[in-house]
Every structure is written in C-alpha cells, then in structure tokens.
Design a protein around this motif. Structure first.
Motif, PDB file in Angstrom:
ATOM      1  N   PRO A   6       0.806  -1.233   0.000  1.00  0.00           N
ATOM      2  CA  PRO A   6       0.000   0.000   0.000  1.00  0.00           C
ATOM      3  C   PRO A   6       0.836   1.279   0.000  1.00  0.00           C
ATOM      4  CG  PRO A   6      -0.867  -1.584   1.587  1.00  0.00           C
ATOM      5  CD  PRO A   6       0.446  -2.128   1.118  1.00  0.00           C
ATOM      6  N   LEU A   7       2.069   1.215   0.525  1.00  0.00           N
ATOM      7  CA  LEU A   7       2.933   2.398   0.478  1.00  0.00           C
ATOM      8  C   LEU A   7       3.588   2.457  -0.897  1.00  0.00           C
ATOM      9  CD1 LEU A   7       4.055   4.841   1.952  1.00  0.00           C
ATOM     10  CD2 LEU A   7       5.932   3.400   2.788  1.00  0.00           C
ATOM     11  N   ASN A   8       2.750   2.777  -1.894  1.00  0.00           N
ATOM     12  CA  ASN A   8       3.205   2.761  -3.284  1.00  0.00           C
ATOM     13  C   ASN A   8       3.283   4.152  -3.903  1.00  0.00           C
ATOM     14  OD1 ASN A   8       0.523   3.388  -3.611  1.00  0.00           O
ATOM     15  ND2 ASN A   8      -0.039   1.404  -4.504  1.00  0.00           N
ATOM     16  N   ASN A   9       3.043   5.183  -3.092  1.00  0.00           N
ATOM     17  CA  ASN A   9       3.146   6.588  -3.501  1.00  0.00           C
ATOM     18  C   ASN A   9       1.971   7.070  -4.345  1.00  0.00           C
ATOM     19  OD1 ASN A   9       4.509   9.046  -3.297  1.00  0.00           O
ATOM     20  ND2 ASN A   9       5.624   8.759  -5.214  1.00  0.00           N
TER      21      ASN A   9
ATOM     22  N   PHE B 195      12.601   7.400   2.876  1.00  0.00           N
ATOM     23  CA  PHE B 195      11.794   8.460   2.280  1.00  0.00           C
ATOM     24  C   PHE B 195      12.697   9.668   2.112  1.00  0.00           C
ATOM     25  CE2 PHE B 195       9.664  12.507   3.190  1.00  0.00           C
ATOM     26  CZ  PHE B 195       8.815  12.583   2.087  1.00  0.00           C
ATOM     27  N   VAL B 196      12.653  10.299   0.944  1.00  0.00           N
ATOM     28  CA  VAL B 196      13.486  11.462   0.670  1.00  0.00           C
ATOM     29  C   VAL B 196      12.633  12.608   0.148  1.00  0.00           C
ATOM     30  CG1 VAL B 196      15.261  12.376  -0.889  1.00  0.00           C
ATOM     31  CG2 VAL B 196      15.634  10.223   0.290  1.00  0.00           C
TER      32      VAL B 196
ATOM     33  N   PHE C 101       9.678   7.409  -1.989  1.00  0.00           N
ATOM     34  CA  PHE C 101       9.786   6.429  -0.921  1.00  0.00           C
ATOM     35  C   PHE C 101      10.691   5.265  -1.352  1.00  0.00           C
ATOM     36  CE2 PHE C 101       5.763   8.555  -0.194  1.00  0.00           C
ATOM     37  CZ  PHE C 101       5.694   8.684   1.190  1.00  0.00           C
ATOM     38  N   LYS C 102      11.144   4.493  -0.349  1.00  0.00           N
ATOM     39  CA  LYS C 102      11.825   3.205  -0.543  1.00  0.00           C
ATOM     40  C   LYS C 102      13.107   3.308  -1.366  1.00  0.00           C
ATOM     41  CE  LYS C 102       7.483   0.649  -0.063  1.00  0.00           C
ATOM     42  NZ  LYS C 102       6.531  -0.283  -0.696  1.00  0.00           N
ATOM     43  N   LEU C 103      13.878   4.335  -1.075  1.00  0.00           N
ATOM     44  CA  LEU C 103      15.145   4.530  -1.780  1.00  0.00           C
ATOM     45  C   LEU C 103      16.298   3.964  -0.959  1.00  0.00           C
ATOM     46  CD1 LEU C 103      14.493   8.171  -2.958  1.00  0.00           C
ATOM     47  CD2 LEU C 103      14.562   6.134  -4.416  1.00  0.00           C
TER      48      LEU C 103
END
Length: 261
Positions: free
Chosen positions: A166-169, A238-239, A207-209
């Motif tokens: 769900p944290l897919n931006n 997260f950036v 996200f997810k970097l």
C-alpha cells in the motif's frame, strides 16, 4: 578537502570511461535478470560498470570500504566509504531509453563529503564537495527561486513493489498533482535530485530509496542551496528535497495526505 578533491577527480575519469561503455551498449542486445521483483531489472552492463569502478577504487584505495548496489558491502579499515550505483535508471537503460546515470558518493567518518552524478547520454556531470558548492560541467549551479507550489515543477517515482504494498506513492501522487504546475518522472532518483540542484525541478519526493540512489544527489542539492530530508523507514528511505520555499510547502502537502514518519 584537498584529499576529497583528488578522490573526486580520479573517480570522474573512471565514471566517464564507464559512461562511454554504457552509451556503446545502450542499443545492443542485453542479458537482463531481475532482483526484488519482475520489474526490478539488472543488466550485464550494470555488473560490468560496478566491477570496473570497484577495481579502480580498490587499486587506488585498497583499505577503503565500499557499498554497492549489485555486490553489497566490501569492508575495509579506513574512515572512507564509497557508495556506488552503477546505473541509476536501469529500467530506462534496459529499454534503450537514454536517461540514466552513474552515481558515486564518498563518505568520511559516516558523512557524505563527495557527490558525483554522471548522465552519459547528456554528457552532464554533476559534482559537489562538502562546503564547496555544486557544479554542472564545471559551472556553479543553484536551486530555483520558485516560491509557490502552484508554479512548481515537482518530480517523484514509484517503488518496484507498488502492486503489492500500500505504500506505493499513488495516494501522495494524487494529493500533489492537482496543486502544482507540473510533475515529472525520470526513473532515476539521482537524476531527479540533480535537477532540483540545477533549478530545473523545484522539488522532489520518493519512498523506498537505497543509500546508493541518494547519497550523491542529496549532497549536490544541499551544496546548491537546497533543503533535504531523509527518513529511514521499514523499507528503505523516504526522501524530500527542494528549494527553501517549496520544501516546507511540499512537505506539508504530503503530510496532509498521510503523515510521513
């Protein structure tokens, strides 16, 4: 700082050499495998570039540590660590789309002191040494002066597991796009950060970097007068980055969608 500059100058030569090979191989048939998902590719050119840079570093600085995208960690006893992404934008590269880069950072005592990003097809070399400003092909760059989100061009990206997590931006994207002048998706976090540094984009979030995606670019933005934030989360970082006027507005808008912690 003299030592940092010497290291940067050596790496710039190596990155340009690797970039020549990447350009030559761009439209040739490639062997493509996958990593975390079916849409997370790696090519033999990624592997060649990483091995080439590792060899050069280890020959010149045999005690230094390395953190690389494809190979992982190489431990050493020195206070220095090189953080390498051999091709940021591998999906682009695998499809023959000419927007990709090599990203290399040098950390000293856990602080990033050198940031280098080379975009071979554009022959654009972004560089920053801590405390010395940011440069594109030798000319100083700075972030934009846009002061309102409605006038801002913002960039972002989406994670490889966007279909299953769900944290897919997507919600954040939908919350931002109606409140800005335009949105861009280059497929490379390092390139996005450099565009913020050069004043071409006014802000960026993703996200997810991983460290190799962002270490060089974050320093380049900061040295160009921008503001950055990194939050370590369960899956990567997260950036957020932008000029000093857009940064707080974009941060507030994102947190309005859902608080980012």
């Amino acid at each position: 700082m003299k030592e940092w500059r010497e290291m940067a100058n050596k790496m710039k030569k190596w990155m340009r050499k690797a970039g020549e090979v990447q350009i030559k191989r761009l439209h040739e048939p490639k062997k493509i495998t996958t990593k975390s998902s079916e849409i997370d590719p790696v090519t033999e050119v990624d592997i060649w570039t990483e091995n080439f840079l590792i060899h050069k570093i280890q020959k010149a600085y045999p005690t230094h540590r390395l953190l690389t995208e494809e190979s992982g960690n190489y431990d050493g006893n020195a206070e220095y660590e090189w953080v390498i992404d051999p091709i940021d934008g591998t999906v682009n590269y695998a499809h023959g789309f000419p927007l990709f880069c090599i990203s290399v950072a040098v950390k000293h005592k856990n602080e990033t002191v050198v940031g280098l990003v080379y975009v071979p097809m554009l022959d654009e070399f972004y560089e920053a040494i801590k405390g010395s400003g940011a440069f594109l092909n030798g000319k100083r760059i700075s972030v934009s002066s846009i002061d309102k989100l409605k006038k801002a061009v913002i960039s972002t990206g989406f994670p490889y597991d966007r279909a299953t997590d769900p944290l897919n931006n997507v919600d954040y994207f939908n919350g931002v796009i109606l409140n800005i002048a335009g949105i861009r998706r280059t497929g490379s976090a390092a390139i996005d950060l450099c565009q913020v540094a050069a004043g071409r984009f006014d802000g960026y979030w993703e996200f997810k970097l991983n460290a190799w995606d962002i270490e060089a670019g974050l320093l380049i933005v900061e040295e160009a007068g921008g503001e950055t934030k990194r939050i370590k989360q369960k899956k990567g970082n997260f950036v957020l980055a932008g000029n000093k006027m857009i940064f707080p507005q974009l941060e507030a808008l994102l947190n309005k969608v859902k608080p980012i912690t």
